[in-house]
Design a protein around this motif. Structure first.
Motif, PDB file in Angstrom:
ATOM      1  N   MET A  89       0.837  -1.201   0.000  1.00 24.17           N
ATOM      2  CA  MET A  89       0.000   0.000   0.000  1.00 24.17           C
ATOM      3  C   MET A  89       0.872   1.252   0.000  1.00 24.17           C
ATOM      4  O   MET A  89       1.720   1.428   0.867  1.00 24.17           O
ATOM      5  CB  MET A  89      -0.923   0.013   1.218  1.00 24.17           C
ATOM      6  N   ALA A  90       0.658   2.113  -0.990  1.00 26.16           N
ATOM      7  CA  ALA A  90       1.410   3.355  -1.098  1.00 26.16           C
ATOM      8  C   ALA A  90       0.490   4.545  -0.863  1.00 26.16           C
ATOM      9  O   ALA A  90      -0.587   4.629  -1.455  1.00 26.16           O
ATOM     10  CB  ALA A  90       2.054   3.456  -2.476  1.00 26.16           C
ATOM     11  N   PHE A  91       0.914   5.442   0.011  1.00 27.96           N
ATOM     12  CA  PHE A  91       0.189   6.684   0.271  1.00 27.96           C
ATOM     13  C   PHE A  91       0.934   7.808  -0.443  1.00 27.96           C
ATOM     14  O   PHE A  91       2.108   8.063  -0.155  1.00 27.96           O
ATOM     15  CB  PHE A  91       0.146   6.981   1.772  1.00 27.96           C
ATOM     16  N   VAL A  92       0.272   8.490  -1.371  1.00 31.36           N
ATOM     17  CA  VAL A  92       0.928   9.504  -2.188  1.00 31.36           C
ATOM     18  C   VAL A  92       0.206  10.836  -2.041  1.00 31.36           C
ATOM     19  O   VAL A  92      -1.026  10.903  -2.124  1.00 31.36           O
ATOM     20  CB  VAL A  92       0.956   9.075  -3.669  1.00 31.36           C
ATOM     21  N   GLY A  93       0.972  11.900  -1.847  1.00 30.41           N
ATOM     22  CA  GLY A  93       0.396  13.222  -1.705  1.00 30.41           C
ATOM     23  C   GLY A  93       1.440  14.215  -1.259  1.00 30.41           C
ATOM     24  O   GLY A  93       2.629  14.073  -1.571  1.00 30.41           O
ATOM     25  N   ALA A  94       0.997  15.211  -0.486  1.00 29.59           N
ATOM     26  CA  ALA A  94       1.889  16.286  -0.070  1.00 29.59           C
ATOM     27  C   ALA A  94       2.108  16.264   1.442  1.00 29.59           C
ATOM     28  O   ALA A  94       2.228  15.200   2.044  1.00 29.59           O
ATOM     29  CB  ALA A  94       1.329  17.628  -0.542  1.00 29.59           C
ATOM     30  N   SER A  95       2.139  17.447   2.058  1.00 28.00           N
ATOM     31  CA  SER A  95       2.562  17.551   3.462  1.00 28.00           C
ATOM     32  C   SER A  95       1.607  16.890   4.449  1.00 28.00           C
ATOM     33  O   SER A  95       2.047  16.348   5.466  1.00 28.00           O
ATOM     34  CB  SER A  95       2.743  19.025   3.847  1.00 28.00           C
ATOM     35  N   LEU A  96       0.300  16.902   4.169  1.00 28.16           N
ATOM     36  CA  LEU A  96      -0.627  16.246   5.087  1.00 28.16           C
ATOM     37  C   LEU A  96      -0.467  14.731   5.041  1.00 28.16           C
ATOM     38  O   LEU A  96      -0.664  14.056   6.045  1.00 28.16           O
ATOM     39  CB  LEU A  96      -2.076  16.641   4.773  1.00 28.16           C
ATOM     40  N   VAL A  97      -0.105  14.199   3.888  1.00 25.50           N
ATOM     41  CA  VAL A  97       0.190  12.773   3.803  1.00 25.50           C
ATOM     42  C   VAL A  97       1.476  12.468   4.556  1.00 25.50           C
ATOM     43  O   VAL A  97       1.576  11.472   5.276  1.00 25.50           O
ATOM     44  CB  VAL A  97       0.305  12.329   2.328  1.00 25.50           C
ATOM     45  N   ALA A  98       2.458  13.340   4.418  1.00 25.30           N
ATOM     46  CA  ALA A  98       3.735  13.156   5.111  1.00 25.30           C
ATOM     47  C   ALA A  98       3.604  13.313   6.618  1.00 25.30           C
ATOM     48  O   ALA A  98       4.485  12.890   7.365  1.00 25.30           O
ATOM     49  CB  ALA A  98       4.768  14.135   4.569  1.00 25.30           C
ATOM     50  N   GLY A  99       2.503  13.936   7.072  1.00 24.54           N
ATOM     51  CA  GLY A  99       2.294  14.126   8.505  1.00 24.54           C
ATOM     52  C   GLY A  99       3.076  15.288   9.069  1.00 24.54           C
ATOM     53  O   GLY A  99       3.365  15.334  10.281  1.00 24.54           O
ATOM     54  N   TYR A 100       3.390  16.262   8.234  1.00 29.03           N
ATOM     55  CA  TYR A 100       4.170  17.417   8.689  1.00 29.03           C
ATOM     56  C   TYR A 100       3.452  18.148   9.825  1.00 29.03           C
ATOM     57  O   TYR A 100       2.264  18.440   9.741  1.00 29.03           O
ATOM     58  CB  TYR A 100       4.405  18.385   7.525  1.00 29.03           C
ATOM     59  N   GLY A 101       4.181  18.446  10.875  1.00 23.13           N
ATOM     60  CA  GLY A 101       3.642  19.189  12.008  1.00 23.13           C
ATOM     61  C   GLY A 101       3.138  18.335  13.149  1.00 23.13           C
ATOM     62  O   GLY A 101       2.817  18.864  14.216  1.00 23.13           O
ATOM     63  N   ASP A 102       3.071  17.024  12.958  1.00 19.47           N
ATOM     64  CA  ASP A 102       2.609  16.138  14.031  1.00 19.47           C
ATOM     65  C   ASP A 102       3.781  15.838  14.972  1.00 19.47           C
ATOM     66  O   ASP A 102       4.752  15.194  14.563  1.00 19.47           O
ATOM     67  CB  ASP A 102       2.067  14.839  13.441  1.00 19.47           C
ATOM     68  N   PRO A 103       3.709  16.280  16.228  1.00 19.10           N
ATOM     69  CA  PRO A 103       4.828  16.028  17.151  1.00 19.10           C
ATOM     70  C   PRO A 103       5.074  14.545  17.414  1.00 19.10           C
ATOM     71  O   PRO A 103       6.173  14.163  17.814  1.00 19.10           O
ATOM     72  CB  PRO A 103       4.405  16.760  18.433  1.00 19.10           C
ATOM     73  N   LYS A 104       4.078  13.713  17.184  1.00 12.33           N
ATOM     74  CA  LYS A 104       4.262  12.275  17.356  1.00 12.33           C
ATOM     75  C   LYS A 104       4.845  11.605  16.111  1.00 12.33           C
ATOM     76  O   LYS A 104       5.222  10.428  16.152  1.00 12.33           O
ATOM     77  CB  LYS A 104       2.933  11.604  17.714  1.00 12.33           C
ATOM     78  N   GLY A 105       4.900  12.352  15.003  1.00 13.99           N
ATOM     79  CA  GLY A 105       5.479  11.817  13.785  1.00 13.99           C
ATOM     80  C   GLY A 105       4.643  10.756  13.095  1.00 13.99           C
ATOM     81  O   GLY A 105       5.161  10.006  12.267  1.00 13.99           O
ATOM     82  N   LEU A 106       3.372  10.684  13.411  1.00  8.58           N
ATOM     83  CA  LEU A 106       2.499   9.653  12.837  1.00  8.58           C
ATOM     84  C   LEU A 106       1.659  10.173  11.676  1.00  8.58           C
ATOM     85  O   LEU A 106       1.465   9.475  10.682  1.00  8.58           O
ATOM     86  CB  LEU A 106       1.572   9.080  13.910  1.00  8.58           C
ATOM     87  N   GLY A 107       1.151  11.392  11.800  1.00 14.56           N
ATOM     88  CA  GLY A 107       0.220  11.900  10.813  1.00 14.56           C
ATOM     89  C   GLY A 107      -1.028  11.034  10.758  1.00 14.56           C
ATOM     90  O   GLY A 107      -1.206  10.130  11.567  1.00 14.56           O
ATOM     91  N   TRP A 108      -1.887  11.303   9.793  1.00 14.07           N
ATOM     92  CA  TRP A 108      -3.076  10.448   9.682  1.00 14.07           C
ATOM     93  C   TRP A 108      -2.718   9.107   9.067  1.00 14.07           C
ATOM     94  O   TRP A 108      -3.350   8.091   9.379  1.00 14.07           O
ATOM     95  CB  TRP A 108      -4.184  11.146   8.898  1.00 14.07           C
ATOM     96  N   VAL A 109      -1.680   9.079   8.230  1.00 10.46           N
ATOM     97  CA  VAL A 109      -1.290   7.825   7.585  1.00 10.46           C
ATOM     98  C   VAL A 109      -0.818   6.803   8.610  1.00 10.46           C
ATOM     99  O   VAL A 109      -1.246   5.645   8.609  1.00 10.46           O
ATOM    100  CB  VAL A 109      -0.191   8.071   6.531  1.00 10.46           C
ATOM    101  N   GLY A 110       0.058   7.215   9.519  1.00 10.56           N
ATOM    102  CA  GLY A 110       0.548   6.298  10.542  1.00 10.56           C
ATOM    103  C   GLY A 110      -0.556   5.768  11.427  1.00 10.56           C
ATOM    104  O   GLY A 110      -0.559   4.587  11.804  1.00 10.56           O
ATOM    105  N   ARG A 111      -1.518   6.631  11.741  1.00 10.20           N
ATOM    106  CA  ARG A 111      -2.640   6.205  12.581  1.00 10.20           C
ATOM    107  C   ARG A 111      -3.550   5.212  11.848  1.00 10.20           C
ATOM    108  O   ARG A 111      -4.049   4.258  12.437  1.00 10.20           O
ATOM    109  CB  ARG A 111      -3.427   7.428  13.040  1.00 10.20           C
ATOM    110  N   VAL A 112      -3.776   5.461  10.567  1.00  9.46           N
ATOM    111  CA  VAL A 112      -4.616   4.549   9.788  1.00  9.46           C
ATOM    112  C   VAL A 112      -3.933   3.197   9.631  1.00  9.46           C
ATOM    113  O   VAL A 112      -4.567   2.147   9.795  1.00  9.46           O
ATOM    114  CB  VAL A 112      -4.942   5.165   8.403  1.00  9.46           C
ATOM    115  N   VAL A 113      -2.646   3.202   9.322  1.00  8.40           N
ATOM    116  CA  VAL A 113      -1.917   1.939   9.165  1.00  8.40           C
ATOM    117  C   VAL A 113      -1.937   1.145  10.467  1.00  8.40           C
ATOM    118  O   VAL A 113      -2.122  -0.080  10.468  1.00  8.40           O
ATOM    119  CB  VAL A 113      -0.471   2.197   8.705  1.00  8.40           C
ATOM    120  N   ALA A 114      -1.784   1.846  11.601  1.00  8.86           N
ATOM    121  CA  ALA A 114      -1.795   1.163  12.900  1.00  8.86           C
ATOM    122  C   ALA A 114      -3.124   0.485  13.165  1.00  8.86           C
ATOM    123  O   ALA A 114      -3.179  -0.566  13.820  1.00  8.86           O
ATOM    124  CB  ALA A 114      -1.485   2.160  14.012  1.00  8.86           C
TER     125      ALA A 114
END
Length: 279
Positions: A89-114
């Motif tokens: 599974m590949a997640f492609v996009g810009a800064s919101l996909v990269a999770g920029y600004g999340d102090p936990k470093g997860l973003g929404w992608v990391g949370r969904v994968v978890a």
């Protein structure tokens, strides 16, 4: 197949002119269990949640009510097999996909994968978000970056989330719509399962007018192709926690962990398990 129904006349159209976005949207609850029977957009719907409401003022960019709904026949590579499934599974996009600004470093992608771990799913996930990317950048790079990561995987999945950079860069509505359509068409015709996550609101009402219009166009592109689209604009534009998280962030554009958690909630509760065919 390219989306050339409207807006390909070379005329530069402004964002924000067009049909009103559907008023029905997901309501947040305290339930944290992902819905397994997610909704898929109907070709006559402007979003995955309801009817397509149209404003009498302004043209509808990139849509044609009389155009036939494309019917895709995915290759055998896209079929879900019995037993443990080997999914890339590949997640492609810009800064919101990269999770920029999340102090936990997860973003929404990391949370969904978890939350997507399942005994029948051998999942390999790749975050290919690039800060500052437009949909044009994604068109240029998605194939070269995704295909090597799918090598050897029995099932290929692509999650797209683009468009905010299109607005800030001044890209036309027609071009932005066409870029998304081209990626979706190319991937789907290659037997790759596609899932699209929509644009999120900002703190700027004028910017939100443009975000809302582009979200409308993206929903239409996906509806015409039977591709699952998650509306993030309507549920979040009036959400106190989302707005507070943006206001508290250093750049007032990217959310913190609370905001990324809200996007993850929307993804998980709007067709995710249905798209993955998980019981």
């Amino acid at each position: 197949m390219s989306d050339t129904r409207a807006g390909d006349d070379g005329v530069t159209h402004e964002f924000g002119v067009g049909p009103a976005y559907p008023t029905a949207h997901t309501q947040f609850t305290n339930d944290t269990t992902p819905v397994t029977g997610g909704r898929r957009p109907h070709p006559d719907a402007g979003s995955p949640t309801g009817a397509h409401a149209t404003s009498p003022a302004g043209p509808t960019f990139g849509s044609d009510a009389t155009a036939p709904v494309p019917t895709f026949a995915p290759s055998p590579e896209s079929l879900v097999t019995e037993g443990v499934r080997d999914v890339g599974m590949a997640f492609v996009g810009a800064s919101l996909v990269a999770g920029y600004g999340d102090p936990k470093g997860l973003g929404w992608v990391g949370r969904v994968v978890a939350r997507t771990q399942h005994p029948d799913l051998d999942l390999t996930a790749y975050n290919l978000g690039v800060r500052g990317d437009t949909s044009g950048d994604v068109v240029a790079r998605w194939g070269a970056e995704c295909h090597p990561r799918w090598k050897g995987r029995a099932e290929r999945r692509l999650v797209l989330s683009v468009g905010a950079g299109d607005i800030t860069s001044g890209m036309t509505m027609a071009r932005s719509r066409l870029n998304l359509a081209n990626v979706v068409d190319e991937a789907t015709n290659a037997g790759i399962g596609v899932f699209v996550v929509g644009l999120a609101p900002t703190l700027d009402p004028e910017q939100n007018r443009r975000v809302e219009a582009l979200a409308e166009a993206q929903a239409d592109v996906c509806a015409r192709r039977g591709v699952t689209y998650v509306d993030c604009y309507r549920p979040l534009v009036g959400h106190d926690q989302w707005m507070a998280d943006l206001a508290a962030s250093p750049d007032r554009v990217h959310p913190g962990q609370a905001g990324y958690g809200l996007i993850a909630w929307l993804v998980l509760h709007n067709g995710w398990n249905d798209w993955l065919q998980l019981g």
